[in-house]
Design a protein around this motif. Structure first.
Motif, PDB file in Angstrom:
ATOM      1  N   LEU A 189     -76.131 -53.775 -14.071  1.00 43.37           N
ATOM      2  CA  LEU A 189     -77.192 -53.982 -15.060  1.00 43.37           C
ATOM      3  C   LEU A 189     -77.087 -52.976 -16.203  1.00 43.37           C
ATOM      4  O   LEU A 189     -77.302 -53.325 -17.372  1.00 43.37           O
ATOM      5  CB  LEU A 189     -78.567 -53.873 -14.396  1.00 43.37           C
ATOM      6  CG  LEU A 189     -79.008 -55.039 -13.509  1.00 43.37           C
ATOM      7  CD1 LEU A 189     -80.421 -54.802 -12.987  1.00 43.37           C
ATOM      8  CD2 LEU A 189     -78.940 -56.365 -14.256  1.00 43.37           C
TER       9      LEU A 189
ATOM     10  N   LEU B 154     -75.130 -63.414 -11.381  1.00 42.15           N
ATOM     11  CA  LEU B 154     -75.260 -61.971 -11.178  1.00 42.15           C
ATOM     12  C   LEU B 154     -74.614 -61.555  -9.862  1.00 42.15           C
ATOM     13  O   LEU B 154     -73.953 -60.514  -9.783  1.00 42.15           O
ATOM     14  CB  LEU B 154     -76.739 -61.571 -11.194  1.00 42.15           C
ATOM     15  CG  LEU B 154     -77.441 -61.629 -12.552  1.00 42.15           C
ATOM     16  CD1 LEU B 154     -78.947 -61.472 -12.383  1.00 42.15           C
ATOM     17  CD2 LEU B 154     -76.895 -60.563 -13.497  1.00 42.15           C
TER      18      LEU B 154
ATOM     19  N   ILE C 252     -83.647 -60.297 -18.107  1.00 37.19           N
ATOM     20  CA  ILE C 252     -84.041 -59.037 -17.481  1.00 37.19           C
ATOM     21  C   ILE C 252     -84.300 -57.982 -18.550  1.00 37.19           C
ATOM     22  O   ILE C 252     -83.529 -57.843 -19.502  1.00 37.19           O
ATOM     23  CB  ILE C 252     -82.938 -58.545 -16.523  1.00 37.19           C
ATOM     24  CG1 ILE C 252     -82.704 -59.574 -15.413  1.00 37.19           C
ATOM     25  CG2 ILE C 252     -83.299 -57.187 -15.927  1.00 37.19           C
ATOM     26  CD1 ILE C 252     -81.502 -59.256 -14.539  1.00 37.19           C
TER      27      ILE C 252
END
Length: 236
Positions: free
Chosen positions: A163, A189, A220
């Motif tokens: 991330l 992901l 996100i």
């Protein structure tokens, strides 16, 4: 592959790319004359592992996923190429077959440079060759980091690091935090990190409850990067 749907000045596109911006006009014109513009719909395969390595691509618009698959169909996402990025450079240099698959994540326009026209330019312009070597070195570092993460880190640390890497490329500052300007499914992901979709779902839920991230419409936002860094280094 289809003809690009938006009109582009190929010479202008080439002159604005970091790899080619120092070329003289005659050299740009020569490359532009041989370059091809191509359009790919979301999910379209640009090339597959084992295909002839006869060109390099620059992303004009959209995003491209570089991935590999195991014999039982499991996918590992090796990289995501954003606008302005290059891919296919390894096969372009050595002329060997492609080492991975390339898939358009969204509507994507590419500038395709053929090996037969580009390699002679590297002999004539060492500065371009050095820039390309820099790209290759960055790819090698990313691959080494990815391998180390997979071998030595737990899923939570791997995902936290992934991330943060995505935020470095796709992060857009907002009043609430750093929003990732890319929409990836939990399955995608998981493929990026090398864990199951269920594990990603569990971690996303836990981090949302703890105020580390926020989710909105599949995107996100990093709310507490310090906390995410602590997770990333927990067993690093």
């Amino acid at each position: 592959m289809t003809t690009v749907r938006i009109a582009f000045d190929k010479e202008l596109v080439l002159s604005g790319h970091f790899l080619l911006k120092h070329l003289e006009k005659p050299e740009l014109q020569r490359l532009a004359a041989s370059a091809r513009l191509a359009y790919f719909r979301p999910g379209a395969v640009i090339f597959q592992k084992g295909d002839p390595g006869d060109s390099m691509m620059a992303v004009i618009r959209g995003r491209v996923k570089i991935c590999s698959h195991s014999t039982d169909g499991k996918e590992l996402v090796l990289n995501i190429i954003n606008k302005g990025g290059l891919f296919g450079e390894i096969a372009l240099l050595d002329g060997e077959p492609r080492t991975a698959d390339a898939v358009a994540l969204e509507e994507t326009d590419l500038l395709v440079l053929d090996r037969s026209k580009f390699v002679p330019l590297l002999n004539e312009r060492p500065a371009v060759a050095l820039q390309l070597i820099t790209v290759l070195c960055k790819r090698l570092r990313q691959t080494s980091e990815h391998l180390e993460d997979t071998l030595f880190l737990e899923a939570s640390s791997r995902f936290a690091r992934a991330l943060m890497r995505l935020a470095d490329v796709f992060g857009k500052p907002t009043p609430g935090g750093l929003k990732l300007d890319i929409k990836l499914s939990q399955q995608q992901l998981g493929c990026l990190v090398g864990v199951s979709r269920e594990s990603i779902n569990k971690l996303l839920g836990e981090w949302q409850r703890n105020g580390v991230i926020a989710m909105e419409s599949g995107r996100i936002t990093l709310l507490d990067r310090d906390a995410l860094e602590e997770i990333a280094e927990a067993n690093g």
